[in-house]
Enzyme design. Structure first.
Site, PDB file in Angstrom:
ATOM      1  N   GLU A 135      32.343  -6.847  11.346  1.00  0.00           N
ATOM      2  CA  GLU A 135      33.130  -6.352  12.479  1.00  0.00           C
ATOM      3  C   GLU A 135      34.242  -7.348  12.818  1.00  0.00           C
ATOM      4  O   GLU A 135      33.999  -8.553  12.925  1.00  0.00           O
ATOM      5  CB  GLU A 135      32.195  -6.178  13.675  1.00  0.00           C
ATOM      6  N   LYS A 159      35.136   2.198  16.847  1.00  0.00           N
ATOM      7  CA  LYS A 159      33.856   1.985  17.530  1.00  0.00           C
ATOM      8  C   LYS A 159      33.797   2.813  18.809  1.00  0.00           C
ATOM      9  O   LYS A 159      34.708   2.785  19.632  1.00  0.00           O
ATOM     10  CB  LYS A 159      33.690   0.499  17.844  1.00  0.00           C
ATOM     11  N   CYS A 184      28.509  -2.068  14.493  1.00  0.00           N
ATOM     12  CA  CYS A 184      27.625  -2.882  15.337  1.00  0.00           C
ATOM     13  C   CYS A 184      26.774  -2.050  16.303  1.00  0.00           C
ATOM     14  O   CYS A 184      25.855  -1.362  15.883  1.00  0.00           O
ATOM     15  CB  CYS A 184      28.469  -3.923  16.076  1.00  0.00           C
TER      16      CYS A 184
END
Length: 260
Positions: free
Chosen positions: A41, A110, A144
């Protein structure tokens, strides 16, 4: 298909150093026979660059960062999935790009931002299923914290993903250790997919990371894992046909649609 995953010690705020590290890993991964390299990430900027810095370091999906990653992919004959800060207008997203270097690019943003640090720096995206095909496999992307919501992995599995790729910045500590050592294998098992979970390592001044990158198989077994400390380049062969017995025994996806 063989994949490689770089557990990486990024340099916070230093795009040039991080791009050089990704390029070196791409060369090593290609030499090792991998068709895909996955890095963490925000690997391009470093996760710990700081909330204010991301706006300056962000690049559009059609901009320099993706173009440079695409060139690295093309030069090494390997696809890359890398986390970067993406700008669209005034918005900045925590994103990951897939590029094969020969014309296929796809960007995932994300959707579940973690903590005040991320919420101050980025705009959350609407949950989406971003899938690409490589080597006869369908790859889905998350970032994540997204993987900690089972609905996200299930959505990709139901869309036909064979492999869910998760660049992450998992923090050091009891929760991070539990997520890496237990949750990732469960996500693979309950959806009968492969999961590649790729973390930073050590510390960048703002954050200390859990390391513990891993690639899990549909039966919950680990195909590769990294230690808690230090960089590591992992390799794993992704062969869905090897897990037909597991899918036949653990019919979660089929049973979701089975009439009561």
């Amino acid at each position: 298909m063989r994949i490689a995953a770089l557990q990486m010690k990024a340099v916070a705020g230093d795009v040039e150093a991080n791009m050089a590290r990704i390029a070196a890993a791409a060369a090593d991964a290609a030499t090792g026979g991998a068709s895909l390299l996955v890095v963490p990430e925000l690997a391009v900027t470093g996760y710990g660059a700081g909330e204010a810095a991301f706006a300056d370091l962000a690049s559009p999906a059609s901009g320099d960062t993706v173009a440079r990653l695409s060139a690295v992919a093309r030069e090494n004959g390997i696809a890359i999935i890398a986390g970067f800060a993406e700008r669209e207008g005034t918005a900045v997203y925590n994103s990951a790009v897939f590029t094969d270097g020969i014309g296929t690019n796809a960007v995932y943003r994300k959707s579940h931002l973690y903590g005040e640090y991320e919420r101050a720096a980025f705009k959350p995206a609407t949950p989406a299923s971003v899938l690409v095909e490589l080597g006869g496999l369908r790859l889905g992307m998350l970032i994540c914290y997204d993987v900690e919501f089972p609905e996200n992995v299930r959505r990709l599995a139901r869309a036909g993903a064979d492999l869910v790729v998760v660049p992450t910045a998992l923090p050091e500590g009891a929760s991070g250790t539990f997520i890496a050592n237990h949750m990732i294998q469960v996500r693979a098992f309950e959806n009968q997919v492969f999961v590649a979970y790729v973390d930073h390592c050590d510390s960048d001044g703002l954050f200390a990371y859990a390391g513990l990158s891993r690639i899990a198989a549909p039966d919950g077994a680990l195909l590769a894992e990294a230690p808690a400390q230090g960089e590591a380049l992992l390799f794993a062969d992704i062969r869905p046909a090897d897990y037909e017995a597991s899918r036949a025994e653990n019919t979660y996806l089929a049973d979701l649609d089975r009439p009561a």
